[in-house]
Design a protein around this motif. Structure first.
Motif, PDB file in Angstrom:
ATOM      1  N   ALA A   5       0.868  -1.180   0.000  1.00 53.93           N
ATOM      2  CA  ALA A   5       0.000   0.000   0.000  1.00 53.93           C
ATOM      3  C   ALA A   5       0.904   1.229   0.000  1.00 53.93           C
ATOM      4  O   ALA A   5       2.099   1.136   0.288  1.00 53.93           O
ATOM      5  CB  ALA A   5      -0.896  -0.009   1.227  1.00 53.93           C
ATOM      6  N   ILE A   6       0.303   2.367  -0.303  1.00 55.53           N
ATOM      7  CA  ILE A   6       1.081   3.615  -0.333  1.00 55.53           C
ATOM      8  C   ILE A   6       0.895   4.379   0.979  1.00 55.53           C
ATOM      9  O   ILE A   6      -0.230   4.486   1.481  1.00 55.53           O
ATOM     10  CB  ILE A   6       0.605   4.512  -1.495  1.00 55.53           C
ATOM     11  CG1 ILE A   6       0.893   3.827  -2.830  1.00 55.53           C
ATOM     12  CG2 ILE A   6       1.274   5.884  -1.464  1.00 55.53           C
ATOM     13  CD1 ILE A   6       0.337   4.583  -4.018  1.00 55.53           C
ATOM     14  N   GLY A   7       1.963   4.889   1.504  1.00 59.77           N
ATOM     15  CA  GLY A   7       1.886   5.761   2.679  1.00 59.77           C
ATOM     16  C   GLY A   7       2.415   7.132   2.314  1.00 59.77           C
ATOM     17  O   GLY A   7       3.468   7.246   1.667  1.00 59.77           O
ATOM     18  N   ILE A   8       1.680   8.168   2.678  1.00 61.20           N
ATOM     19  CA  ILE A   8       2.122   9.547   2.427  1.00 61.20           C
ATOM     20  C   ILE A   8       2.115  10.293   3.759  1.00 61.20           C
ATOM     21  O   ILE A   8       1.113  10.275   4.478  1.00 61.20           O
ATOM     22  CB  ILE A   8       1.195  10.268   1.418  1.00 61.20           C
ATOM     23  CG1 ILE A   8       1.113   9.485   0.094  1.00 61.20           C
ATOM     24  CG2 ILE A   8       1.687  11.691   1.154  1.00 61.20           C
ATOM     25  CD1 ILE A   8       0.217  10.127  -0.973  1.00 61.20           C
ATOM     26  N   ASP A   9       3.231  10.903   4.070  1.00 58.97           N
ATOM     27  CA  ASP A   9       3.382  11.605   5.355  1.00 58.97           C
ATOM     28  C   ASP A   9       3.557  13.102   5.054  1.00 58.97           C
ATOM     29  O   ASP A   9       4.602  13.524   4.555  1.00 58.97           O
ATOM     30  CB  ASP A   9       4.613  11.036   6.069  1.00 58.97           C
ATOM     31  CG  ASP A   9       4.828  11.639   7.440  1.00 58.97           C
ATOM     32  OD1 ASP A   9       4.088  12.569   7.814  1.00 58.97           O
ATOM     33  OD2 ASP A   9       5.753  11.179   8.138  1.00 58.97           O
ATOM     34  N   ALA A  63      -4.190   0.703  -1.879  1.00 58.67           N
ATOM     35  CA  ALA A  63      -4.729   1.493  -0.765  1.00 58.67           C
ATOM     36  C   ALA A  63      -3.758   2.635  -0.471  1.00 58.67           C
ATOM     37  O   ALA A  63      -2.545   2.478  -0.614  1.00 58.67           O
ATOM     38  CB  ALA A  63      -4.872   0.605   0.464  1.00 58.67           C
ATOM     39  N   ILE A  64      -4.310   3.769  -0.065  1.00 59.68           N
ATOM     40  CA  ILE A  64      -3.449   4.922   0.261  1.00 59.68           C
ATOM     41  C   ILE A  64      -3.777   5.451   1.652  1.00 59.68           C
ATOM     42  O   ILE A  64      -4.931   5.745   1.970  1.00 59.68           O
ATOM     43  CB  ILE A  64      -3.632   6.082  -0.748  1.00 59.68           C
ATOM     44  CG1 ILE A  64      -3.288   5.611  -2.164  1.00 59.68           C
ATOM     45  CG2 ILE A  64      -2.764   7.268  -0.366  1.00 59.68           C
ATOM     46  CD1 ILE A  64      -3.187   6.735  -3.176  1.00 59.68           C
ATOM     47  N   GLY A  65      -2.754   5.549   2.467  1.00 59.66           N
ATOM     48  CA  GLY A  65      -2.905   6.157   3.787  1.00 59.66           C
ATOM     49  C   GLY A  65      -2.173   7.489   3.777  1.00 59.66           C
ATOM     50  O   GLY A  65      -1.049   7.582   3.273  1.00 59.66           O
ATOM     51  N   HIS A 105      -7.260   6.776   3.450  1.00 66.02           N
ATOM     52  CA  HIS A 105      -7.388   6.734   4.905  1.00 66.02           C
ATOM     53  C   HIS A 105      -6.563   7.890   5.454  1.00 66.02           C
ATOM     54  O   HIS A 105      -5.361   7.966   5.203  1.00 66.02           O
ATOM     55  CB  HIS A 105      -6.868   5.379   5.401  1.00 66.02           C
ATOM     56  CG  HIS A 105      -7.167   5.124   6.818  1.00 66.02           C
ATOM     57  ND1 HIS A 105      -8.422   4.724   7.246  1.00 66.02           N
ATOM     58  CD2 HIS A 105      -6.403   5.213   7.925  1.00 66.02           C
ATOM     59  CE1 HIS A 105      -8.402   4.587   8.549  1.00 66.02           C
ATOM     60  NE2 HIS A 105      -7.195   4.874   8.995  1.00 66.02           N
ATOM     61  N   VAL A 106      -7.199   8.820   6.142  1.00 67.55           N
ATOM     62  CA  VAL A 106      -6.485  10.014   6.630  1.00 67.55           C
ATOM     63  C   VAL A 106      -6.404   9.968   8.152  1.00 67.55           C
ATOM     64  O   VAL A 106      -7.407   9.700   8.819  1.00 67.55           O
ATOM     65  CB  VAL A 106      -7.214  11.321   6.225  1.00 67.55           C
ATOM     66  CG1 VAL A 106      -6.335  12.538   6.491  1.00 67.55           C
ATOM     67  CG2 VAL A 106      -7.622  11.304   4.766  1.00 67.55           C
TER      68      VAL A 106
END
Ligand code: BGC
Length: 253
Positions: A5-9, A63-65, A105-106
């Motif tokens: 999945a992708i995680g963006i911070d 999926a992206i968080g 998902h935020v």
């Protein structure tokens, strides 16, 4: 279960992202880092996240968080400490889902970092009360009891000596005021003593980019609670956000 999945911070100064192996809790691609668009406005940040996601996921089906430096309740950002004030009260879930053309998902950035540490890092298997504290542009905190997240703790804004203490003890304060590690550690001592007197935790985990140099300041602290560096270092937010996004997607299936 899908693995990646992708995680963006999203931070006050930079946006970091990667593809994450959500079973191992490790990065499955190079980490991308871009500067946060000037002013931290919602549309510009959403646009930057969309470009990053396209780069990491050509097919557009992962999926992206997304984790963010604010209180995030039911997908709405309710504060904005180091980004544009227009985020206050904004439906960030709607903004990102629309821009990225899929459900995202935020969540709060420190909560995401804590989730990574409790599942894959320094807090794995730790019962009782654990506090994750990230030292960066601000101070982010996440609370866990028996491994379960109590979201949006916001203890970086504790008032000590009449000031919002993240303005004195975040890593950005050390940089801004050119403090030595010894001088910064004195402020951290004040902050963490206060925190442990209020909450009596079982463990404190310290994250944020500077946790890579934890040997320069953690040994200077004298606390009753064990205090240890994060293991996922400054990828913690990315890993935690991707992990939770994947879990949320699986629940919907
Ligand atoms: C914000 C928090 C955030 C922390 C770290 C604080 O200023 O209020 O929501 O977790 O900075 O980015």
């Amino acid at each position: 279960m899908r693995r990646k999945a992708i995680g963006i911070d999203i931070g006050g100064t930079g946006i970091k992202a990667a593809l994450v192996d959500t079973k191992k809790g490790t990065l499955a691609s190079d980490r991308i880092r871009i500067e946060t668009p000037e002013g931290g406005e919602p549309e510009a940040i959403a646009e930057a996240c969309t470009r990053i996601a396209e780069q990491l996921d050509e097919k557009g089906n992962r999926a992206i968080g997304i984790c963010f430096p604010a209180v995030v309740k039911h997908g709405h950002t309710q504060s904005a400490a180091n980004v544009s004030k227009r985020w206050i009260g904004l439906d960030a879930h709607e903004l990102f889902s629309h821009s990225l053309k899929r459900q995202v998902h935020v969540l709060n950035d420190a909560d995401a970092a804590g989730v990574a540490e409790l599942n894959f890092g320094a807090g794995e298997g730790q019962d009782g009360l654990v506090i994750m504290a990230t030292l960066g542009t601000g101070i982010g905190t996440a609370l866990f009891y028996d491994g379960k997240l109590i979201p949006n703790a916001e203890l970086g804004h504790l008032q000590i000596d009449g000031v919002d203490y993240e303005t004195r003890a975040a890593y950005s304060a050390m940089e801004r005021e050119n403090l030595s590690f010894e001088d910064w550690a004195k402020r951290l001592q004040t902050y963490f003593s206060h925190l442990e007197n209020l909450l009596v935790p079982d463990l404190i985990i310290v994250g944020g980019g500077i946790s890579k140099q934890s040997e320069k300041f953690l040994p200077l602290l004298s606390l009753k609670t064990p205090i240890i560096p994060a293991q996922t270092k400054n990828s913690a937010g990315i890993i935690g956000a991707a992990y939770l996004a994947n879990k949320a997607l699986e629940r919907k299936r």
